[in-house]
Design an enzyme around this catalytic site. Structure first.
Site, PDB file in Angstrom:
ATOM      1  N   HIS A 180     -11.933  -4.241   7.981  1.00  0.00           N
ATOM      2  CA  HIS A 180     -12.365  -4.446   6.528  1.00  0.00           C
ATOM      3  C   HIS A 180     -13.727  -3.562   6.571  1.00  0.00           C
ATOM      4  CE1 HIS A 180      -9.091  -7.554   6.190  1.00  0.00           C
ATOM      5  NE2 HIS A 180      -9.162  -7.264   4.933  1.00  0.00           N
ATOM      6  N   GLU A 238       0.685  -1.378  -0.052  1.00  0.00           N
ATOM      7  CA  GLU A 238       0.219  -0.105   0.045  1.00  0.00           C
ATOM      8  C   GLU A 238       0.820   1.218  -0.161  1.00  0.00           C
ATOM      9  OE1 GLU A 238      -0.684  -2.625   1.860  1.00  0.00           O
ATOM     10  OE2 GLU A 238      -2.709  -3.138   1.271  1.00  0.00           O
TER      11      GLU A 238
END
Lengths: 322, 335
Positions: free
Chosen positions: B138, B69
């Site tokens: 999430h 990321e």
């Protein structure tokens, strides 16, 4: 060797003189800033790059003017070597309106010049690893043949961003060159206490890229190593990691008394001084002229920056949005 | 200030498909637009949103990355400085935190700290919100965190038409945009324009329903729940005016204030945790601007101040339901 100069050697001598001119100018700039910090109660943190000017100017001499530069936080040698104006650089340092960042990023470690392809620096060490790789993606997509060079210190080599950037750059064969200035110290931490390997370059093979070690006090050796890496990148063969071995002459910042260091390098005697190394082989007369011109250039630029106004508070609200 | 979405064709497609169309149209329009992220190419994304794009545009412009990321976002920042327009995907909005330095420092501040010399045309696509028990890391709604750092634009589309039109605006914007796509809306269908030049501007709220009893501001998945609540309340004489800001930065507070001056009551519904959520900011701005128009305190109906449990039933209990919105609206109307 007959002593006669061939066109190639003449060109190399000329390159050496050009790099010498940059290195000496950077040295005088470093000394001028130091004197300002010592005498004026400077309000920021200056991270001196003295003793590392040779590798900075030597590496940048291998770049084309339109290649991209991300520099490290130690000194202004990179930005000057890439063509930035000294008045602008000193003005950034002094928080003047004439600085490249108009008082908003200057301080000690942020300069930028979009036209010279000096892309700036983040305040978090190691952030330029991923940005540099990304810049190289743009060059690959646009086919513009440019190479991105990213400088960093041995301390920043610990950041996880290195892993992510190196991995992806190598997989995609991105045109990027990473140059570690290993001066042995990350603030108070010695390199050997932070690294399981003797060299940063030892990590390169794990990423499928060449790892090159070079004497960072020898500007011409750094030029050669960087030229090879830049050409490799330009050919589409991917990144290279260069580790230039150098010394940290001063503290983490100017004024740092380095109580953590048993053997600080004090005074102006710089072991294996890159200025002297580079000066060898340049005629005395030429050197003296360059030295005098560099000293004058630095003094005039610093005076001009000191005389410039501080940035107006109205700039606070500018440049948040494009 | 408010604008209704124009739908010339009335073609009905899903929210995910609308995003896919926006990406394809912008990549056809401008060669400098490209994408990267995990599994977005060969697989077409974990939610299928980028399906088919690598086939059309190739693996140079639609790039599968490693699990990295910091590179996905930081690399996009560096790429933007050198003349291309990256649109990157983090698989879940929660991964903002794994690339926090790159998002909140590099994207948000690079232009500013370098004196305005650079632009940062980056879009970060962020699947957000609760769907089917994805767990505490999430499922979060982090748009308020993005809103709190100056330099980032924040889009929160609630319909297929807005998903497409706002994403196209985001890609053409020279500033960094965090684009929060609600995972629970990907399969929801609605009318979407056929014209590649129909854009939805930032900073213009949508009045999703006209009403007189109170103003309700909601985003994302909550817009549909508030509209359902409005249907249930109408027969009882309570008419909700439902406003979807569509972008939180810039925020169209004028439309909200104008509505409150008409209805004299305000409720804010969001899926994100209650404390210091964007509802608090809207409440504060409205009382600064229209204190004397208010006949009652500003109410908030929000997600719980807890991590989200993984069990799908428990998870739903943590975000506002239609019933809770109805109950809250009845209580507020009675004050």
């Amino acid at each position: 060797m007959s002593g006669e100069s061939t066109p190639e050697s003449a060109s190399r001598e000329q390159t050496q003189v050009e790099i010498y001119r940059k290195v000496v100018t950077i040295r005088f700039a470093e000394l001028r800033i130091r004197s300002h910090v010592e005498k004026e109660g400077f309000g920021g943190f200056w991270h001196p790059g003295i003793g590392q000017e040779g590798l900075q100017a030597g590496a940048i001499a291998a770049m084309r003017p339109d290649d991209y530069l991300y520099y490290a936080h130690r000194g202004l040698g990179y930005a000057y070597a890439k063509g930035m104006d000294l008045v602008e650089l000193f003005s950034d340092l002094l928080g003047r309106a004439t600085g490249s960042t108009r008082g908003k990023g200057g301080g000690t470690v942020h300069f930028a010049d979009a036209e010279k392809h000096v892309l700036g620096q983040g305040g978090t060490l190691g952030s330029n690893f991923v940005m540099g790789a990304g810049t190289a993606v743009s060059s690959q997509l646009l086919g513009d043949d440019r190479v991105t060079v990213v400088f960093f210190g041995d301390g920043a080599s610990g950041r996880g961003t290195w892993h992510e950037a190196a991995l992806q750059a190598s997989v995609w064969k991105l045109p990027v060159v990473w140059i570690c200035e290993n001066n042995g110290w990350a603030l108070s931490a010695r390199f050997e206490d932070q690294s399981p390997t003797e060299h940063v370059a030892d990590r390169a093979p794990a990423y499928g890229m060449p790892g090159v070690i070079v004497d960072g006090q020898d500007a011409m050796a750094v030029l050669d190593a960087t030229s090879e890496a830049v050409e490799r990148a330009r050919r589409g063969e991917g990144p290279t990691l260069i580790e230039a071995k150098t010394l940290r002459i001063r503290g983490h910042y100017e004024g740092d008394r380095q109580p953590y260091r048993a053997d600080p390098v004090l005074g102006d005697e710089i072991p294996n001084d890159p200025v002297h190394r580079l000066g060898e082989g340049i005629p005395d007369e030429v050197r003296r002229t360059i030295d005098a011109e560099a000293r004058q250039l630095v003094e005039e630029a610093f005076d001009a920056a000191l005389a410039a106004p501080k940035a107006d508070t109205s700039v606070i609200f500018e440049d948040v949005w494009a | 200030m408010s604008a209704d979405v124009t739908v010339p064709s009335g073609r009905v497609i899903g929210y995910g498909r609308a995003i896919n169309e926006a990406l394809a149209e912008e990549m056809r329009r401008d060669d400098r637009v490209w994408m990267m992220g995990q599994d977005i190419g060969r697989m077409g994304g974990v939610f299928g949103v980028t399906r088919g794009l690598q086939d059309e545009f190739g693996s140079m412009r639609v790039r599968d990355t490693a699990i990295n990321e910091t590179f996905i976002v930081g690399g996009a920042a560096g790429a933007a400085l050198a003349g291309t327009i990256p649109v990157v995907e983090l698989q879940f909005a929660d991964f903002l935190f794994t690339a926090a330095d790159e998002i909140f420092h590099k994207l948000a501040k690079w232009r500013y700290m370098h004196g305005g010399q650079f632009t940062m045309p980056v879009v970060v696509r962020l699947p957000t919100g609760v769907v089917g028990g994805a767990g505490a890391e999430h499922s979060q709604s982090l748009e308020t965190i993005a809103m709190h750092v100056p330099g980032l634009k924040v889009a929160v589309p609630a319909s297929p038409a807005d998903a497409k039109g706002l994403l196209k605006s985001a890609i053409r914007d020279p500033n960094p945009v965090l684009f929060f796509e609600h995972k629970g809306l990907y399969r929801v269908k609605g009318p979407v324009s056929d014209s590649p030049e129909d854009l939805v501007p930032f900073g213009v709220a949508r009045v999703a329903r006209q009403g007189t009893s109170m103003t309700v501001v909601a985003t994302g998945l909550m817009v549909d729940r508030v509209l359902e609540a409005a249907e249930q309340l109408a027969p009882r004489g309570i008419e909700l005016e439902v406003i979807d800001p569509r972008t939180l930065v810039p925020l169209d507070i004028d439309t909200v204030v104008g509505s409150v001056e008409k209805t004299h009551r305000l409720m804010i519904v969001h899926e994100a945790s209650r404390t210091a959520g964007f509802g608090a900011e809207i409440a504060a701005q409205v009382q600064e601007r229209a204190f004397f128009a208010l006949d009652a305190p500003v109410w908030r109906v929000c997600g719980t101040d807890t991590p989200l449990p993984q069990d799908p039933d428990l998870e739903q209990a943590c975000i506002p339901s239609t019933d809770e919105i109805v109950t809250a609206a009845l209580a507020l109307a009675a004050i």
